[in-house]
Design a protein around this motif. Structure first.
Motif, mmCIF file in Angstrom:
data_model
loop_
_atom_site.group_PDB
_atom_site.id
_atom_site.type_symbol
_atom_site.label_atom_id
_atom_site.label_comp_id
_atom_site.label_asym_id
_atom_site.label_seq_id
_atom_site.Cartn_x
_atom_site.Cartn_y
_atom_site.Cartn_z
ATOM 1 N N ARG A 85 -4.604 -7.325 10.412
ATOM 2 C CA ARG A 85 -5.719 -6.480 9.971
ATOM 3 C C ARG A 85 -6.864 -7.348 9.479
ATOM 4 O O ARG A 85 -6.641 -8.338 8.783
ATOM 5 C CB ARG A 85 -5.296 -5.592 8.785
ATOM 6 N N TRP A 106 -3.048 -2.598 -4.468
ATOM 7 C CA TRP A 106 -3.857 -3.394 -3.548
ATOM 8 C C TRP A 106 -5.020 -2.521 -3.102
ATOM 9 O O TRP A 106 -4.837 -1.328 -2.845
ATOM 10 C CB TRP A 106 -2.987 -3.788 -2.350
ATOM 11 N N GLN A 110 -11.599 -2.791 5.028
ATOM 12 C CA GLN A 110 -11.154 -3.163 6.381
ATOM 13 C C GLN A 110 -12.280 -2.880 7.366
ATOM 14 O O GLN A 110 -13.030 -1.912 7.192
ATOM 15 C CB GLN A 110 -9.888 -2.399 6.772
ATOM 16 N N HIS A 121 2.319 -1.835 13.597
ATOM 17 C CA HIS A 121 3.414 -2.386 12.792
ATOM 18 C C HIS A 121 3.850 -1.321 11.796
ATOM 19 O O HIS A 121 3.261 -0.249 11.730
ATOM 20 C CB HIS A 121 2.989 -3.692 12.094
ATOM 21 N N HIS A 123 5.688 -1.019 7.615
ATOM 22 C CA HIS A 123 6.140 -1.708 6.404
ATOM 23 C C HIS A 123 6.546 -0.670 5.381
ATOM 24 O O HIS A 123 6.164 0.504 5.477
ATOM 25 C CB HIS A 123 5.033 -2.627 5.862
ATOM 26 N N ARG A 129 -5.966 5.324 3.791
ATOM 27 C CA ARG A 129 -7.359 4.940 4.074
ATOM 28 C C ARG A 129 -8.265 5.988 3.434
ATOM 29 O O ARG A 129 -7.899 7.171 3.403
ATOM 30 C CB ARG A 129 -7.690 4.926 5.565
ATOM 31 N N HIS A 162 2.088 2.278 12.671
ATOM 32 C CA HIS A 162 0.662 2.606 12.681
ATOM 33 C C HIS A 162 -0.170 1.448 13.208
ATOM 34 O O HIS A 162 0.149 0.284 12.993
ATOM 35 C CB HIS A 162 0.181 2.997 11.288
ATOM 36 N N HIS A 164 -4.661 0.862 14.495
ATOM 37 C CA HIS A 164 -5.964 1.530 14.478
ATOM 38 C C HIS A 164 -6.738 1.117 15.726
ATOM 39 O O HIS A 164 -6.589 0.001 16.202
ATOM 40 C CB HIS A 164 -6.795 1.114 13.264
ATOM 41 N N ASP A 176 -8.692 0.512 2.213
ATOM 42 C CA ASP A 176 -7.247 0.681 2.243
ATOM 43 C C ASP A 176 -6.727 0.575 0.819
ATOM 44 O O ASP A 176 -7.170 -0.288 0.054
ATOM 45 C CB ASP A 176 -6.570 -0.463 3.012
ATOM 46 N N ILE A 180 1.265 -2.630 -2.579
ATOM 47 C CA ILE A 180 1.787 -3.967 -2.266
ATOM 48 C C ILE A 180 2.214 -4.750 -3.516
ATOM 49 O O ILE A 180 3.329 -5.275 -3.543
ATOM 50 C CB ILE A 180 0.753 -4.794 -1.466
HETATM 51 C C1 1HN Z 1 -1.884 -2.848 6.608
HETATM 52 O O1 1HN Z 1 -0.943 -2.508 7.478
HETATM 53 C C2 1HN Z 1 -3.119 -2.216 6.649
HETATM 54 O O2 1HN Z 1 -2.475 -0.759 8.383
HETATM 55 C C3 1HN Z 1 -4.093 -2.530 5.730
HETATM 56 O O3 1HN Z 1 -4.559 -0.934 7.954
HETATM 57 C C4 1HN Z 1 -3.867 -3.481 4.761
HETATM 58 C C5 1HN Z 1 -2.402 -5.150 3.787
HETATM 59 C C6 1HN Z 1 -1.220 -5.832 3.774
HETATM 60 C C7 1HN Z 1 -0.225 -5.517 4.682
HETATM 61 C C8 1HN Z 1 -0.418 -4.533 5.613
HETATM 62 C C9 1HN Z 1 -3.388 -1.214 7.731
HETATM 63 C C10 1HN Z 1 -2.638 -4.164 4.727
HETATM 64 C C11 1HN Z 1 -1.636 -3.837 5.642
#
Ligand code: 1HN
Length: 371
Positions: A85, A106, A110, A121, A123, A129, A162, A164, A176, A180
């Protein structure tokens, strides 16, 4: 025993109930250091403050500086597999150079160029958003493309695939928010790569999630069980805006429906439970009518705010900033905050309150009320 260098240096403290600083005491403390032992009596003030005393500091990031920095990253830094990202995190000056806005949250801006993809990916971190300006990006969650536009709030609970994609001829930026730091301290994090290309054939106006869930007060009979996170992937500005303006209109008609005079507020909730949209994150929208001053308020847990519209003066702790569209600021745990506006102010807010509420650690206080 494994020998590692002790990072601590114990010093004798000479208060009434403490031993005198002698050579023997010094030897005891040096042996504590070698054994990686720390006596409580040298630490208690730090570990047991009378009230939360966050290392995080109140801080403001101006959109007028964030956006050009993100755009410059858009020129210089590609987005793709590995980096995943083009997200640039707010690093609280009290948190030792980590990319953490608060001890638990966090927050990042973006940026996606025209016709760029951010790869798929998933997590365990919960994410969302929020869009302060622009449009043209679809976030694709488990294959469901969700359009992103100004004022929309797009939750994205942990462990969902997800990516984008920007389908437009213009760049787009958004913020975002994720849990985290909390999951990092808790050693609870898992991460998996999906496809590098975001696959979707359509760019529909309405996501499948909205078609199933975005009907106020109506629930499909096939989905009566509560889920831990919201199944609704977009909370559209048109509804948020109307909910807030109707609160203020009802107040003007004499109904006590606002949080305080001139202060309308809504929480984004999970339609299967009425609770917060995700287990660790609370999100709200606040609207202050012109010539409104809020009470002085504080609570356990931290928040990040983004100004969506209007202008005003924000006081956090003993700092006051004049804010405008897009500006982001941090309110650390148990720091007082107060808002004042002459022309009206719209604010998006996210916080870690669900964590503290579930653990029965949440407290709040409003000046002028009994504690
Ligand atoms: C992430 O997956 C996104 O999907 C944004 O837009 C910030 C920061 C750390 C790890 C994964 C996203 C992220 C993130």
């Amino acid at each position: 025993m494994t020998q590692v260098a002790s990072p601590v240096r114990l010093e004798a403290v000479e208060t009434a109930d403490q031993p005198k600083h002698t050579a023997e005491l010094d030897m005891l403390y040096r042996s504590f250091e070698r054994q990686l032992l720390i006596p409580l009596w040298t630490e208690i003030g730090d570990l047991m403050p009378p009230h939360p005393s966050s290392r995080a500091l109140p801080h403001l990031w101006r959109w007028s500086e964030l956006l050009p920095a993100a755009a410059r990253a858009g020129e210089l830094v590609p987005v793709g597999r590995g980096g995943e990202r083009r997200a640039i995190a707010l690093a609280n000056p009290g948190l030792g150079g980590r990319p953490f806005a608060t001890p638990t949250l966090w927050a990042a801006i973006q940026y996606l160029n025209p016709h760029e993809d951010a790869p798929v990916h998933r997590h365990t971190q919960n994410a969302f958003r929020f869009v302060v300006e622009g449009e043209g990006v679809w976030t694709v969650v488990n294959g469901d493309p969700v359009a992103m536009r100004r004022g929309d709030f797009l939750p994205q609970a942990g462990w969902n695939w997800h990516g984008h994609l920007n389908r437009s001829d213009r760049p787009m930026a958004w913020i975002d928010g994720l849990d985290i730091p909390f999951q990092s301290y808790a050693d609870a994090t898992f991460f998996e790569y999906g496809p590098a290309e975001v696959e979707t054939l359509e760019s529909p106006e309405r996501s499948r999630s909205e078609r199933l869930w975005a009907h106020p007060g109506l629930r499909p009979l096939t989905h009566l069980q509560p889920t831990p996170a919201t199944p609704l992937l977009a909370y559209r500005w048109e509804y948020t805006d109307r909910a807030l303006s109707e609160q203020l209109a009802l107040e003007a008609e004499g109904e006590a429906v606002t949080l305080e005079p001139g202060h309308a507020a809504v929480r984004y909730v999970n339609p299967t439970s009425g609770s917060d949209i995700m287990p660790t994150l609370r999100t709200e929208f606040h609207r202050l009518a012109p010539d409104t001053e809020t009470a002085v308020y504080k609570e356990v847990g931290s928040s990040v705010f983004q100004v969506f519209d209007g202008t005003g003066d924000v006081t956090v702790g003993d700092i006051t900033w004049s804010v405008e569209r897009g500006d982001l600021f941090v309110v650390p745990s148990w720091q007082q905050m107060r808002l004042v506006t002459e022309h009206g102010l719209d604010l998006f807010r996210f916080s870690d309150a669900p964590i503290f509420e579930r653990l029965h650690l949440h407290r709040s206080h409003q000046e002028g009320t009994p504690s």
